[in-house]
Design an enzyme around this catalytic site. Structure first.
Site, PDB file in Angstrom:
ATOM      1  N   GLU A   1       7.854   8.487   8.013  1.00 63.27           N
ATOM      2  CA  GLU A   1       8.409   8.051   6.720  1.00 63.27           C
ATOM      3  C   GLU A   1       8.931   9.267   5.966  1.00 63.27           C
ATOM      4  O   GLU A   1       8.276  10.300   5.922  1.00 63.27           O
ATOM      5  CB  GLU A   1       7.316   7.370   5.883  1.00 63.27           C
ATOM      6  CG  GLU A   1       7.826   6.936   4.515  1.00 63.27           C
ATOM      7  CD  GLU A   1       6.727   6.372   3.626  1.00 63.27           C
ATOM      8  OE1 GLU A   1       6.223   5.281   3.916  1.00 63.27           O
ATOM      9  OE2 GLU A   1       6.384   7.044   2.633  1.00 63.27           O
TER      10      GLU A   1
ATOM     11  N   THR B   1      11.772   5.454   1.982  1.00 59.36           N
ATOM     12  CA  THR B   1      11.207   4.719   0.850  1.00 59.36           C
ATOM     13  C   THR B   1      12.306   4.344  -0.156  1.00 59.36           C
ATOM     14  O   THR B   1      13.417   4.872  -0.122  1.00 59.36           O
ATOM     15  CB  THR B   1      10.104   5.525   0.128  1.00 59.36           C
ATOM     16  OG1 THR B   1      10.701   6.675  -0.450  1.00 59.36           O
ATOM     17  CG2 THR B   1       8.988   5.925   1.066  1.00 59.36           C
ATOM     18  N   TYR B   2      11.947   3.430  -1.047  1.00 61.75           N
ATOM     19  CA  TYR B   2      12.882   2.949  -2.078  1.00 61.75           C
ATOM     20  C   TYR B   2      12.309   3.388  -3.409  1.00 61.75           C
ATOM     21  O   TYR B   2      11.199   2.975  -3.777  1.00 61.75           O
ATOM     22  CB  TYR B   2      12.955   1.426  -1.996  1.00 61.75           C
ATOM     23  CG  TYR B   2      14.094   0.793  -2.750  1.00 61.75           C
ATOM     24  CD1 TYR B   2      15.396   0.882  -2.276  1.00 61.75           C
ATOM     25  CD2 TYR B   2      13.859   0.067  -3.915  1.00 61.75           C
ATOM     26  CE1 TYR B   2      16.439   0.264  -2.952  1.00 61.75           C
ATOM     27  CE2 TYR B   2      14.910  -0.555  -4.588  1.00 61.75           C
ATOM     28  CZ  TYR B   2      16.193  -0.446  -4.096  1.00 61.75           C
ATOM     29  OH  TYR B   2      17.230  -1.060  -4.762  1.00 61.75           O
TER      30      TYR B   2
ATOM     31  N   HIS C   1      13.043   0.732   3.157  1.00 63.30           N
ATOM     32  CA  HIS C   1      12.111   0.058   2.251  1.00 63.30           C
ATOM     33  C   HIS C   1      12.940  -0.603   1.147  1.00 63.30           C
ATOM     34  O   HIS C   1      14.011  -0.110   0.774  1.00 63.30           O
ATOM     35  CB  HIS C   1      11.155   1.058   1.592  1.00 63.30           C
ATOM     36  CG  HIS C   1      10.251   1.778   2.558  1.00 63.30           C
ATOM     37  ND1 HIS C   1       9.023   2.269   2.193  1.00 63.30           N
ATOM     38  CD2 HIS C   1      10.390   2.101   3.864  1.00 63.30           C
ATOM     39  CE1 HIS C   1       8.444   2.861   3.231  1.00 63.30           C
ATOM     40  NE2 HIS C   1       9.267   2.780   4.260  1.00 63.30           N
TER      41      HIS C   1
ATOM     42  N   ARG D   1       6.694  -5.271  -3.026  1.00 67.26           N
ATOM     43  CA  ARG D   1       6.792  -5.625  -4.438  1.00 67.26           C
ATOM     44  C   ARG D   1       7.183  -4.401  -5.265  1.00 67.26           C
ATOM     45  O   ARG D   1       8.037  -4.461  -6.134  1.00 67.26           O
ATOM     46  CB  ARG D   1       5.456  -6.175  -4.945  1.00 67.26           C
ATOM     47  CG  ARG D   1       5.548  -6.674  -6.372  1.00 67.26           C
ATOM     48  CD  ARG D   1       4.191  -6.840  -7.004  1.00 67.26           C
ATOM     49  NE  ARG D   1       3.553  -5.556  -7.228  1.00 67.26           N
ATOM     50  CZ  ARG D   1       2.358  -5.404  -7.770  1.00 67.26           C
ATOM     51  NH1 ARG D   1       1.650  -6.453  -8.113  1.00 67.26           N
ATOM     52  NH2 ARG D   1       1.849  -4.207  -7.952  1.00 67.26           N
TER      53      ARG D   1
ATOM     54  N   ASP E   1       5.436  -0.891  -7.532  1.00 67.38           N
ATOM     55  CA  ASP E   1       4.398  -0.741  -8.570  1.00 67.38           C
ATOM     56  C   ASP E   1       4.999  -0.870  -9.952  1.00 67.38           C
ATOM     57  O   ASP E   1       6.150  -0.501 -10.174  1.00 67.38           O
ATOM     58  CB  ASP E   1       3.719   0.633  -8.424  1.00 67.38           C
ATOM     59  CG  ASP E   1       2.713   0.628  -7.298  1.00 67.38           C
ATOM     60  OD1 ASP E   1       1.939  -0.362  -7.206  1.00 67.38           O
ATOM     61  OD2 ASP E   1       2.710   1.575  -6.504  1.00 67.38           O
TER      62      ASP E   1
END
Ligand code: FAD
Length: 289
Positions: free
Chosen positions: A17, A48-49, A77, A107, A109
């Site tokens: 990642e 990651t997004y 992501h 979802r 955070d």
């Protein structure tokens, strides 16, 4: 290639990642990191997004680079909290245009420093349903799981919601970091009883400095085992020794998981390829098949 098909054809996968940086200099560093990581020939690399918003556009750009320049499969992501359907539609179009076939649907955070605008999604499950509704089977979809439970929900409810999420159309699950493999084994048993039979991938983060451990404990409910605490106490004033000890701990964790038939190891590289490379070299996981 769809990641679902990779898991069908291999008993053990290895993936990495990376995260998108805030600026151009950082982007060059990520590209350099990808060039080094790709020499290891992992099964895929995920991107990651950005939760904060300002790096979101870079996820597709980097995932595309992984495919075109590094010749590897990529996993983008995508988070949905606070997002309107139009934003998700734009990202899906972008992914499709760039031939990216894999999404880790999350979802996200809630931000701690600002109010979130009301979006169209409350949970990852809704995003997964939405992607399938809009795009059919165009994407292979992965989702997150938490061997010690997600910090917002008690363990039993979290399992119930995980089952709902998987039933919405998930091909594989990647875990949040954990430092005690026993949590993983007991979680895997529970999923078996619930007849959740999709590949379970272990997210492993080599903890090589004290700052990281503070971040981990503040971000997720991850128990720090006694054995690991002793390492931290012993080496907290000796960063090079702590780095080596943290690396040795991660290697031991990976070897134990592989010996217990884990489906996949996903290394959180923190954009530092050297540590990931050392784990690959020491465990031989990429030459496993
Ligand atoms: P969900 O599956 O929606 O679960 C969130 C919480 O809601 C859980 O407590 C669950 O039990 C509960 N829940 C689910 N459904 C319901 C329901 N119907 N009613 C009530 N409660 C419900 N964050 C980012 O911002 N960007 C990233 O790129 C990113 N990558 C990640 C990668 C991995 C492998 C992991 C493990 C996490 C990642 N995260 C990322 C963090 C993630 O966004 C957070 O952990 C977030 O808090 C939960 O996301 P989720 O997709 O697991 O949420």
């Amino acid at each position: 290639m769809k990641i679902a098909d990779i898991y069908k054809s291999k008993s053990l996968t290895t993936s990495f990642e990376v995260f998108p940086p805030n600026d151009k200099v950082g982007l060059e560093q990520v590209y350099n990191c990808l060039d080094i990581l790709s020499l290891e020939k992992p099964d895929y690399i995920s991107v990651t997004y950005g939760a904060g918003g300002n790096t979101k556009g870079r996820t597709v750009e980097i995932a595309d680079r992984i495919k075109r320049q590094n010749g590897l499969e990529s996993l983008a992501h995508l988070t949905c909290i606070g997002a309107k359907k139009e934003e998700i539609d734009r990202v899906l179009e972008d992914l499709e245009k760039n031939n990216i076939e894999n999404i880790l649907a999350l979802r996200g955070d809630y931000p701690v420093d600002r109010e979130l605008e009301k979006g169209d999604f409350n949970y990852a499950r809704e995003l997964i349903e939405y992607i399938h509704k809009k795009k059919g089977d165009k994407f292979s979809i992965g989702a997150a799981y938490y061997v010690e439970g997600h910090r917002e929900t008690n363990d039993i409810l979290d399992l119930f919601y995980l089952k709902e999420k998987v039933n919405a159309g998930v091909d594989f699950l990647i875990s949040q970091i954990f430092l005690d493999n026993e949590f993983f084994y007991s979680f895997r048993d529970k999923l078996e009883k619930l007849q959740i039979n999709i590949p379970l991938v272990a997210g492993i983060m080599p903890v090589t400095n004290a700052k990281q451990i503070k971040k981990i404990t503040s971000l997720c409910s991850c128990t720090i085992p006694k054995k690991f605490l002793k390492i931290l106490e012993k080496y907290e004033d000796n960063p090079p020794a702590l780095k080596e000890a943290g690396l040795a701990y991660a290697i031991e964790q990976v070897v134990d998981l592989v010996a217990s038939d884990i489906n996949g190891i996903h290394l959180y590289t923190m954009n530092k390829p050297e540590t990931a490379k050392k784990i690959i070299d020491a465990t031989g996981i990429i030459r496993h098949e």
